[in-house]
Design a protein around this motif. Structure first.
Motif, PDB file in Angstrom:
ATOM      1  N   TYR A   1     106.086  93.165  -6.564  1.00  0.00           N
ATOM      2  CA  TYR A   1     105.640  91.959  -6.933  1.00  0.00           C
ATOM      3  C   TYR A   1     104.635  91.451  -5.956  1.00  0.00           C
ATOM      4  O   TYR A   1     104.563  92.314  -4.903  1.00  0.00           O
ATOM      5  CB  TYR A   1     106.857  90.955  -6.796  1.00  0.00           C
TER       6      TYR A   1
ATOM      7  N   GLN B   1     102.988  87.763  -4.582  1.00  0.00           N
ATOM      8  CA  GLN B   1     103.094  86.322  -4.351  1.00  0.00           C
ATOM      9  C   GLN B   1     101.702  85.657  -3.730  1.00  0.00           C
ATOM     10  O   GLN B   1     101.426  86.407  -2.830  1.00  0.00           O
ATOM     11  CB  GLN B   1     104.180  85.720  -3.603  1.00  0.00           C
TER      12      GLN B   1
ATOM     13  N   PHE C   1     104.160  78.021  -2.005  1.00  0.00           N
ATOM     14  CA  PHE C   1     104.414  78.992  -3.024  1.00  0.00           C
ATOM     15  C   PHE C   1     103.389  78.393  -4.344  1.00  0.00           C
ATOM     16  O   PHE C   1     103.569  77.408  -4.752  1.00  0.00           O
ATOM     17  CB  PHE C   1     105.703  79.319  -3.655  1.00  0.00           C
TER      18      PHE C   1
ATOM     19  N   LEU D   1     103.874  83.990  -8.678  1.00  0.00           N
ATOM     20  CA  LEU D   1     104.180  85.432  -8.580  1.00  0.00           C
ATOM     21  C   LEU D   1     103.758  86.207  -9.663  1.00  0.00           C
ATOM     22  O   LEU D   1     103.543  85.683 -11.018  1.00  0.00           O
ATOM     23  CB  LEU D   1     105.806  85.300  -8.689  1.00  0.00           C
TER      24      LEU D   1
ATOM     25  N   ARG E   1     104.377  90.301 -11.291  1.00  0.00           N
ATOM     26  CA  ARG E   1     105.092  91.588 -11.305  1.00  0.00           C
ATOM     27  C   ARG E   1     104.135  92.767 -11.593  1.00  0.00           C
ATOM     28  O   ARG E   1     103.232  92.608 -12.024  1.00  0.00           O
ATOM     29  CB  ARG E   1     106.391  91.505 -12.222  1.00  0.00           C
TER      30      ARG E   1
END
Lengths: 115, 113
Positions: free
Chosen positions: B32, B34, B46, B49, B51
């Motif tokens: 992943y 971020q 944040f 995200l 993958r």
């Protein structure tokens, strides 16, 4: 959701003194992380807890650094015998446990200045 | 050793343009990645995200790509605004690592009127 809070926001101390910082995570978060950030750098991981268990502490910078999370809620980070090089921003973050991609919620840090 | 590189020089762009920030990593196979935003004197926040099996992720004016062959992620802000001015941090994440984050140095973005 009141967010992650850290106290104090600023700490000025003389070299050789001990300091302790507190972090209150988001209440339903069972993971809590400590990071250190120096000017112009990204945060550097120090240690983390899942509930009251400290699952990694190998990245703590020296044996002068220690952290606790006695009841799985708030956490403290202590630096003993502070040195000039300890001057930095100390950040706390919390997240839900589970998969490794959970977003972390950061507090606004404690800025430590060593005279 | 694992290394994460972001543009160390500040990026200055005009309002309305698209900002593109780069995150390169070596000796890493993250599952992943971020992206976070950090304002002066504040903790990171944040943003997105992505993958390893996703090529692209979008959220409003933000778009992130993840190229595991090039070992690179690009972060785009379209129709940029002065309020987008901040430092942007990437954090590739390995599985089984307890979700502890290793950040790049961050890229400072300044959007000018």
């Amino acid at each position: 959701d009141t967010g992650v809070s850290q106290d104090p926001r600023h700490k000025i101390t003389k070299r050789g003194q001990n300091v302790t910082f507190r972090c209150d995570p988001i209440s339903e978060h069972n993971r809590l992380y400590w990071y250190r950030q120096t000017l112009g750098q990204g945060p550097e991981f120090l240690t983390y807890f899942q509930n009251e268990a400290q699952l990694e502490k190998s990245r703590l910078l020296s044996d002068r650094f220690s952290a606790e999370r006695p009841k799985g809620s708030f956490s403290t980070l202590e630096i003993q015998r502070t040195e000039q090089g300890d001057s930095a921003m100390y950040l706390c973050a919390s997240s839900l446990a589970g998969r490794d991609n959970q977003p972390q919620h950061f507090g606004d840090g404690t800025r430590l200045s060593i005279l | 050793s694992q290394k994460i590189e972001q543009n160390s020089e500040a990026l200055n762009i005009q309002e309305g343009k698209t900002a593109t920030l780069t995150c390169n990593y070596t000796n890493y196979s993250p599952a992943y990645l971020q992206w976070y935003r950090q304002d002066p004197g504040r903790g990171p926040v944040f943003l997105l995200l992505i993958r390893e099996n996703e090529k692209e992720k979008r959220k409003e004016r933000l778009k992130v790509t993840f190229d595991t062959t090039l070992k690179q992620s690009l972060f785009h802000i379209t129709a940029s605004q002065p309020a987008d001015s901040a430092t942007y941090l990437c954090a590739p994440i390995l599985t089984g690592g307890g979700n502890k984050l290793t950040f790049g140095t961050g890229t400072q973005l300044k959007v000018e009127l």
